[in-house]
Design a protein around this motif. Structure first.
Motif, PDB file in Angstrom:
ATOM      1  N   MET A   1      39.776  18.361 -59.901  1.00  0.00           N
ATOM      2  CA  MET A   1      38.891  18.641 -58.767  1.00  0.00           C
ATOM      3  C   MET A   1      37.610  19.311 -59.244  1.00  0.00           C
ATOM      4  O   MET A   1      36.553  19.129 -58.653  1.00  0.00           O
ATOM      5  CB  MET A   1      39.587  19.423 -57.664  1.00  0.00           C
ATOM      6  CG  MET A   1      39.960  20.827 -57.956  1.00  0.00           C
ATOM      7  SD  MET A   1      40.658  21.556 -56.457  1.00  0.00           S
ATOM      8  CE  MET A   1      42.144  22.292 -57.089  1.00  0.00           C
ATOM      9  N   GLY A   2      37.721  20.029 -60.348  1.00  0.00           N
ATOM     10  CA  GLY A   2      36.529  20.678 -60.893  1.00  0.00           C
ATOM     11  C   GLY A   2      35.512  19.670 -61.389  1.00  0.00           C
ATOM     12  O   GLY A   2      34.352  19.684 -60.977  1.00  0.00           O
TER      13      GLY A   2
ATOM     14  N   GLY B   1      34.319  17.136 -58.579  1.00  0.00           N
ATOM     15  CA  GLY B   1      33.356  17.799 -57.691  1.00  0.00           C
ATOM     16  C   GLY B   1      32.042  18.062 -58.406  1.00  0.00           C
ATOM     17  O   GLY B   1      30.965  17.938 -57.816  1.00  0.00           O
ATOM     18  N   ALA B   2      32.119  18.417 -59.677  1.00  0.00           N
ATOM     19  CA  ALA B   2      30.889  18.639 -60.450  1.00  0.00           C
ATOM     20  C   ALA B   2      30.100  17.339 -60.542  1.00  0.00           C
ATOM     21  O   ALA B   2      28.868  17.344 -60.521  1.00  0.00           O
ATOM     22  CB  ALA B   2      31.218  19.163 -61.845  1.00  0.00           C
ATOM     23  N   SER B   3      30.797  16.229 -60.610  1.00  0.00           N
ATOM     24  CA  SER B   3      30.112  14.933 -60.648  1.00  0.00           C
ATOM     25  C   SER B   3      29.373  14.687 -59.337  1.00  0.00           C
ATOM     26  O   SER B   3      28.250  14.166 -59.333  1.00  0.00           O
ATOM     27  CB  SER B   3      31.125  13.804 -60.900  1.00  0.00           C
ATOM     28  OG  SER B   3      31.747  13.989 -62.152  1.00  0.00           O
TER      29      SER B   3
ATOM     30  N   GLY C   1      28.166  17.021 -57.417  1.00  0.00           N
ATOM     31  CA  GLY C   1      27.004  17.920 -57.459  1.00  0.00           C
ATOM     32  C   GLY C   1      25.909  17.391 -58.378  1.00  0.00           C
ATOM     33  O   GLY C   1      24.722  17.449 -58.054  1.00  0.00           O
ATOM     34  N   ALA C   2      26.317  16.860 -59.532  1.00  0.00           N
ATOM     35  CA  ALA C   2      25.339  16.334 -60.480  1.00  0.00           C
ATOM     36  C   ALA C   2      24.674  15.080 -59.908  1.00  0.00           C
ATOM     37  O   ALA C   2      23.470  14.861 -60.093  1.00  0.00           O
ATOM     38  CB  ALA C   2      26.015  16.028 -61.818  1.00  0.00           C
TER      39      ALA C   2
ATOM     40  N   THR D   1      22.075  15.853 -57.305  1.00  0.00           N
ATOM     41  CA  THR D   1      20.864  16.474 -57.837  1.00  0.00           C
ATOM     42  C   THR D   1      20.169  15.594 -58.881  1.00  0.00           C
ATOM     43  O   THR D   1      19.313  16.064 -59.615  1.00  0.00           O
ATOM     44  CB  THR D   1      21.184  17.861 -58.429  1.00  0.00           C
ATOM     45  OG1 THR D   1      22.214  17.735 -59.433  1.00  0.00           O
ATOM     46  CG2 THR D   1      21.672  18.810 -57.363  1.00  0.00           C
TER      47      THR D   1
ATOM     48  N   PRO E   1      32.710  23.313 -57.090  1.00  0.00           N
ATOM     49  CA  PRO E   1      32.440  22.253 -58.064  1.00  0.00           C
ATOM     50  C   PRO E   1      31.072  21.597 -57.881  1.00  0.00           C
ATOM     51  O   PRO E   1      30.455  21.169 -58.858  1.00  0.00           O
ATOM     52  CB  PRO E   1      33.570  21.236 -57.828  1.00  0.00           C
ATOM     53  CG  PRO E   1      34.157  21.564 -56.516  1.00  0.00           C
ATOM     54  CD  PRO E   1      33.866  22.996 -56.240  1.00  0.00           C
TER      55      PRO E   1
ATOM     56  N   ILE F   1      28.610  23.805 -59.734  1.00  0.00           N
ATOM     57  CA  ILE F   1      28.596  23.683 -61.205  1.00  0.00           C
ATOM     58  C   ILE F   1      28.041  22.313 -61.610  1.00  0.00           C
ATOM     59  O   ILE F   1      27.473  22.179 -62.692  1.00  0.00           O
ATOM     60  CB  ILE F   1      29.971  23.968 -61.867  1.00  0.00           C
ATOM     61  CG1 ILE F   1      31.025  22.907 -61.530  1.00  0.00           C
ATOM     62  CG2 ILE F   1      30.463  25.366 -61.537  1.00  0.00           C
ATOM     63  CD1 ILE F   1      32.193  22.900 -62.488  1.00  0.00           C
ATOM     64  N   GLY F   2      28.187  21.326 -60.735  1.00  0.00           N
ATOM     65  CA  GLY F   2      27.581  20.019 -61.014  1.00  0.00           C
ATOM     66  C   GLY F   2      26.061  20.100 -61.013  1.00  0.00           C
ATOM     67  O   GLY F   2      25.392  19.518 -61.873  1.00  0.00           O
ATOM     68  N   ALA F   3      25.515  20.853 -60.061  1.00  0.00           N
ATOM     69  CA  ALA F   3      24.062  21.045 -60.023  1.00  0.00           C
ATOM     70  C   ALA F   3      23.616  21.835 -61.260  1.00  0.00           C
ATOM     71  O   ALA F   3      22.580  21.548 -61.867  1.00  0.00           O
ATOM     72  CB  ALA F   3      23.660  21.770 -58.745  1.00  0.00           C
TER      73      ALA F   3
END
Lengths: 343, 322
Positions: A76-77, A80-82, A84-85, A88, B122, B125-127
């Motif tokens: 999930m970390g 979810g980071a994907s 967010g990335a 952005t 999450p 941290i992705g940003a």
């Protein structure tokens, strides 16, 4: 003639070319390189694994650990980071080692990535391709063999593709990575070794478009992923009796190509859908429902589904083979539909 | 870290007032039935959003919570469009399709309020990963409540932020309750910041009602993140003026003792007094900021009320990028 490479190599090549073309493409996942921080590997710029099946082998040495990121075992970390990335500006391609692990990270797909654009009034773009694998037949037992593309396909805001061959795998993966939406790219682990002709160029296979793999007039069989090969075997066998089957490789399960399927059913009047997923609320059920609604008057018999039973995937080899839809089961089903043709 | 200058103090005091007035008004309007759905108000916690966002630019990202109006305002989102969004109007920040719990403005670096408790970790941290990958000195701030600290995303995300030294600051708003359950009951550690040591990162607990305490701790942590030195946790002890959601009877709140004392503190009054004493805000300016803020919120309400509802066809729009 194009060279023949494996399904696995085709995926690797698709990733490689997408990464070469666009620096915003990054890969994340568990052991997609392997050996992060290990001194002797770092010194030689080597990956330990390249993914649990070796699909991403060689990409870390070529693109570095900044772009091929080994994550902790934290689905999930990093999923979810994907999100967010992607929100952005990057184009992450996270790998979920087995689709059976979806429970760990479903929130990031179900409640976050798939809905952001809609919830934010069209301002967000989530260009993210989730690579994962599904499928029974590798003796991997109940927690590493399921087929859950249909569950994901029922979520609005994501596309789901299931390639059946090396050519489509490469072109679909490139199309998925170029797509500005969340795309789930579900690989059948038992297909990794199959070989076919794959061009060396950068090319795309259209998402949302099914392919007619064999033309026929008497019965339509729609397949998902490796079920294509079951249908082709059935078509061969029925052809000997003078029954011509039209085989459609669905390729995309969300959004699935209603036009191609319905046009075919209007021609043949008979439909079987082969779907390796468990039988209730799966893609086959959806296809049956839409075809029943849109092409009822053209049908000469009931729409049939051949799916896995409503059980987890068993370990014992004989039971696992019983679990998987096969040509004999499809032929039995076809016999119910085509009795009248034989007469 | 940038000092608390006159200009900055005025900015902070305006934003604090905007948040308070916005939330007090939403509280009133909600009781009349004009605002649909679930609403979670930020009033009482203003020192945190403003004390943190005072250090951020539009290029920095934040993730927010279900109690997100304050973060939105502090990050510079348009008050009129915010209010219209909460009313479910076409002119809203999200065209009326997100509402209070999903209010967002990516152009302002605001990656969304979030209806999932712990959903922001999450994404933040992705940003931050993006910021680091593109070699910018932008940071990400993840606001989260004490309830979210007990979600699995807390662990996975903070651990990853630590091993990759990501430019992210985790700002905990410990308002003593996760919904109706006290933080003291739900958490094995006394302070959420104490958990930072388990991830090998700095953690600090500050008085979340004291703007200057938040401002300083956030400034330090954000500077550290910008310099590439990695993430931090800041725990801000605070209290919400209203319930978990509008309509909450708040039977769990204490009527006396330390909790009541915390509840009775007003971070706006405290900051006004402090800023005037330090001569970074004049009483006259403070009065005019208060009046301006009231006017701005009245304008937002009028804008929202007069705005059209979304067109039926918009139901189908923006599911995918075409």
């Amino acid at each position: 003639m194009a060279r023949r490479i494996t399904f696995m190599k085709a995926i690797n090549e698709g990733l490689d070319m997408a990464m070469e073309k666009d620096e915003r493409v990054i890969l994340l996942g568990e052991d997609i390189a392997g050996g992060a921080g290990v001194e002797h590997l770092e010194k030689e710029n080597e990956d330990a694994w390249g993914g649990v099946f070796g699909v991403t082998k060689g990409l870390m040495p070529k693109y570095g650990r900044e772009r091929v990121i080994d994550t902790p075992i934290s689905e999930m970390g990093y999923m979810g980071a994907s999100v967010g990335a992607a929100a952005t500006g990057l184009r992450p391609v996270p790998e979920l080692m087995f689709n059976d692990f979806i429970g760990f990270c479903l929130d990031t797909i179900l409640a976050q990535g798939s809905k952001m654009r809609y919830m934010f009034g069209g301002k967000a773009k989530i260009p993210m391709t989730i690579r994962t694998c599904h499928g029974a037949g590798a003796s991997a037992a109940a927690q590493h063999s399921g087929s859950y593309y249909g569950i994901l396909a029922s979520i609005p805001g994501i596309k789901v593709v299931v390639p059946s061959n090396p050519y489509d795998a490469k072109g679909l993966l490139i199309a998925a990575i170029e797509d500005d939406n969340v795309v789930v790219f579900s690989e059948d682990k038992t297909l990794y070794g199959i070989k076919d002709e794959v061009p060396e160029d950068y090319y795309k296979v259209e998402i949302g478009k099914a392919k007619i793999k064999r033309e026929g007039t008497d019965l339509t069989i729609v397949t998902i992923g490796k079920m294509l090969y079951v249908a082709l075997e059935v078509a061969d066998r029925l052809s000997k009796d003078g029954i011509e089957v039209e085989v459609i490789d669905l390729i995309t399960v969300a959004p699935w190509d209603q036009e191609t399927v319905i046009t075919s059913v209007k021609k043949t009047g008979r439909l079987i859908v082969i779907d390796e997923a468990n039988p209730h609320n799966n893609t086959a059920t959806d296809i049956a429902s839409v075809v029943g609604d849109q092409a009822f008057d053209y049908l000469d018999g009931p729409i049939k589904k051949v799916c896995a039973p409503n059980t987890p995937v068993p370990f014992a080899t004989n039971l696992e083979q019983l679990y998987l839809p096969n040509a004999d089961r499809v032929l039995e089903t076809a016999a119910e539909l085509i009795d009248d043709l034989k007469k | 870290m940038d000092k608390l200058t006159k200009e900055r103090a005025e900015w902070i005091y305006k934003k604090m007032n905007d948040i308070r007035n916005f939330e007090d008004e939403v509280h009133q309007i909600f009781s009349t039935g004009s605002i649909p759905g679930f609403v979670h108000l930020y009033a009482g916690e203003e020192a945190i959003a403003t004390g943190v966002c005072a250090h951020l630019t539009d290029n920095d990202y934040i993730t927010s919570t279900h109690r997100g109006h304050g973060h939105c305002i502090a990050k510079g989102c348009d008050l009129d469009k915010m209010m219209a969004e909460i009313y479910g109007k076409e002119t809203g920040l999200c065209k009326g399709k997100g509402g209070s719990m999903h209010i967002a403005d990516i152009d302002k670096g605001m990656l969304g309020a979030n209806g999932m408790v712990g959903g922001g970790f999450p994404i933040a941290i992705g940003a931050a990963l993006r910021n680091k990958y593109l070699k910018t000195d932008d940071v990400a701030v993840c606001f989260f409540g004490d309830g979210a600290a007990n979600e699995g995303t807390f662990h996975e995300s903070i651990n990853m932020a630590s091993i990759w030294k990501l430019p992210v600051v985790f700002v905990n708003e410990n308002n003593s309750f996760g919904e109706a359950t006290p933080q003291k009951y739900a958490s094995g550690s006394e302070h959420i910041a104490d958990r930072a040591s388990a991830y090998g990162i700095p953690g600090e607990t500050v008085d979340g009602k004291d703007l200057t305490a938040v401002y300083e701790a956030a400034g330090k942590a954000i500077d550290r993140a910008r310099k590439g030195e990695g993430p931090s946790i800041i725990e801000c002890i605070t209290y919400r003026n209203y319930g978990h959601f509008e309509g909450d009877e708040q039977k769990y709140k204490a009527k006396e003792g330390g909790e009541k004392k915390l509840a009775d503190r007003d971070c706006l009054k405290e900051f006004r007094k402090y800023a005037i004493s330090k001569k970074i805000l004049s009483a006259k300016k403070a009065d005019s900021i208060e009046a301006d803020s009231v006017e701005d919120i009245e304008h937002a309400i009028k804008f929202a009320e007069e705005s059209p509802i979304p067109k039926p066809e918009s139901l189908y729009e923006d599911v995918f990028v075409d």
